[in-house]
Design a protein around this motif. Sequence first.
Motif, short mmCIF file in Angstrom:
data_model
loop_
_atom_site.label_atom_id
_atom_site.label_comp_id
_atom_site.label_asym_id
_atom_site.label_seq_id
_atom_site.Cartn_x
_atom_site.Cartn_y
_atom_site.Cartn_z
N GLN A 188 4.88 17.08 -17.10
CA GLN A 188 4.91 16.50 -18.28
C GLN A 188 3.57 17.69 -19.87
OE1 GLN A 188 2.93 12.47 -18.79
NE2 GLN A 188 5.34 11.63 -19.26
N GLN A 189 2.20 18.20 -18.59
CA GLN A 189 1.56 19.32 -19.57
C GLN A 189 2.11 20.56 -18.98
OE1 GLN A 189 -1.45 17.80 -19.70
NE2 GLN A 189 -1.91 19.80 -20.46
N ARG A 190 3.31 20.14 -17.95
CA ARG A 190 3.89 22.10 -17.94
C ARG A 190 4.47 21.95 -19.30
NH1 ARG A 190 4.36 20.96 -12.67
NH2 ARG A 190 6.26 20.77 -12.89
N THR A 203 0.75 -1.17 -0.20
CA THR A 203 -0.05 0.16 0.22
C THR A 203 0.90 1.60 -0.03
OG1 THR A 203 -1.77 -0.98 1.29
CG2 THR A 203 -1.72 1.16 0.93
N ALA A 204 2.29 0.86 0.93
CA ALA A 204 2.96 2.51 1.03
C ALA A 204 3.73 2.93 -0.22
CB ALA A 204 3.61 2.51 1.98
N LEU A 205 4.16 1.39 -0.77
CA LEU A 205 4.69 2.01 -2.35
C LEU A 205 3.46 1.74 -3.35
CD1 LEU A 205 6.93 -1.47 -2.33
CD2 LEU A 205 7.73 1.21 -2.44
N GLN A 206 2.29 1.92 -3.66
CA GLN A 206 1.66 2.05 -4.36
C GLN A 206 0.92 3.38 -4.40
OE1 GLN A 206 0.02 0.39 -6.76
NE2 GLN A 206 0.06 2.32 -7.66
N THR A 207 0.47 3.73 -2.81
CA THR A 207 0.54 5.19 -3.22
C THR A 207 2.10 6.37 -3.44
OG1 THR A 207 -0.57 4.37 -0.70
CG2 THR A 207 0.40 7.48 -0.75
N GLU A 208 2.81 5.51 -2.87
CA GLU A 208 4.02 6.51 -3.63
C GLU A 208 4.38 6.40 -4.56
OE1 GLU A 208 9.38 6.81 -2.96
OE2 GLU A 208 7.95 5.83 -2.48
N VAL A 209 3.53 5.89 -6.12
CA VAL A 209 3.80 5.52 -7.33
C VAL A 209 3.24 5.94 -8.19
CG1 VAL A 209 3.39 3.78 -9.33
CG2 VAL A 209 5.23 2.79 -7.25
N ASP A 210 1.49 6.63 -7.03
CA ASP A 210 0.68 6.87 -7.40
C ASP A 210 1.03 8.19 -7.01
OD1 ASP A 210 -0.70 5.23 -8.18
OD2 ASP A 210 -2.13 5.52 -5.97
N ALA A 211 2.04 9.17 -5.89
CA ALA A 211 2.41 9.87 -6.12
C ALA A 211 3.16 11.00 -7.22
CB ALA A 211 3.50 10.63 -4.41
N LEU A 212 4.23 9.60 -8.08
CA LEU A 212 5.23 10.26 -8.75
C LEU A 212 4.48 10.00 -10.38
CD1 LEU A 212 7.79 7.86 -7.66
CD2 LEU A 212 8.70 9.80 -7.42
N SER A 213 3.60 9.32 -10.47
CA SER A 213 2.91 9.36 -11.95
C SER A 213 2.40 10.87 -11.71
CB SER A 213 2.00 8.33 -11.97
OG SER A 213 1.94 6.59 -11.53
N LEU A 214 1.81 10.79 -10.35
CA LEU A 214 0.86 12.45 -10.67
C LEU A 214 2.09 13.38 -10.84
CD1 LEU A 214 -1.89 13.99 -10.44
CD2 LEU A 214 -1.27 13.93 -8.07
N GLU A 215 3.23 13.66 -10.02
CA GLU A 215 4.05 14.91 -10.82
C GLU A 215 4.65 14.69 -11.92
OE1 GLU A 215 7.39 14.34 -8.07
OE2 GLU A 215 6.03 15.00 -6.08
N LEU A 216 4.80 13.31 -12.04
CA LEU A 216 5.42 12.88 -13.71
C LEU A 216 3.99 13.44 -15.02
CD1 LEU A 216 7.02 11.98 -16.04
CD2 LEU A 216 6.12 9.48 -16.09
#
Length: 228
Positions: free
Chosen positions: A222-224, A205-218
Motif C-alpha cells: 500500500q505504501q508503494r 502462534t504460527a498463524l499469528q506470525t503468518e498474519v503479521d508477515a502478510l500484514s507487513l507485506e500488505l
Amino acid sequence: MKTKLTLALEKTLYYYCREAGAFPVEEVTMPDDAGIVDTLSYQEMPDLSIEWRCYELKVTKSDFHSKAKLSFVGHYNYFVLPLKLYQEVADEIPAGIGVLIYRPFDKDMLATATEAPVTPGYLTVARPPRRQELQVPASQLTTRFIASQAREVNKAKQMETGLKQYGTDRLYQELKKRHQHYDVYDPEANFYDQFIEDTQSAAVTALQTEVDALSLELHDLQQRLRED
C-alpha cells in the motif's frame, strides 16, 4: 517394577563399588541356570588378577525369603540390606556371605549440607565375606558382564535419543495404554490436555506470525502504491 528403596540401594551400591575402584553393572544373567546377579562388580587387583563380587539386594523379609535363586557365584558375595531387615534376618544369612547395611542420609543433615550427596544414603560392612572359588567359568562371567554393560549403554543412548526413535503409531499405542491415568477433575495434571494445549498454542502462534508477515507485506505494498 523396582521399589524406591531398591533403587536407593542400587544407586548407593553403584557408587560404593566405583569408590573402591571396581566396575559394577546391574542385573547380570548367569550361565547354567545360576540365576541373575542383582549387581556384579569387576576389579583388577595390583597383581593383575581379576576379582569378581556379587551383590543380592533385598528390601523386605518376603523378598529375602523369595524362592528366586541367589547368584552367589563370585569370589566374594554379599547381601545388601536396610538395617531393619538385617536385624530381622541376621541369623539366617549363610556363613561366608558378607553383608552391607544401607542407611539413608538424615533429612535434617541434608537440609544444612553445603553440597548435596550423589547417593540417597551410605553403606557399612556388617559382616565381611569369605573368599571362594568362582562358581562359573571366569570367561563366561566376563562375557555376560560385557553384554550387560552394552545393554546399559544402549539404554543411555535411547534416553539421549528420546522419543525420536519411536514412530507415530508406537507413540499412539503407548498413549492409549495410559488412558487410565486421565483425571477429568484435574485437566492441568493430564499430559493429554497439556499436549493439546501446547499444540493449539503453537498453531495459534504460527498463524499469528503468518498474519503479521502478510500484514507487513500488505502495508509495504500500500505504501508503494501511494508513492506511485
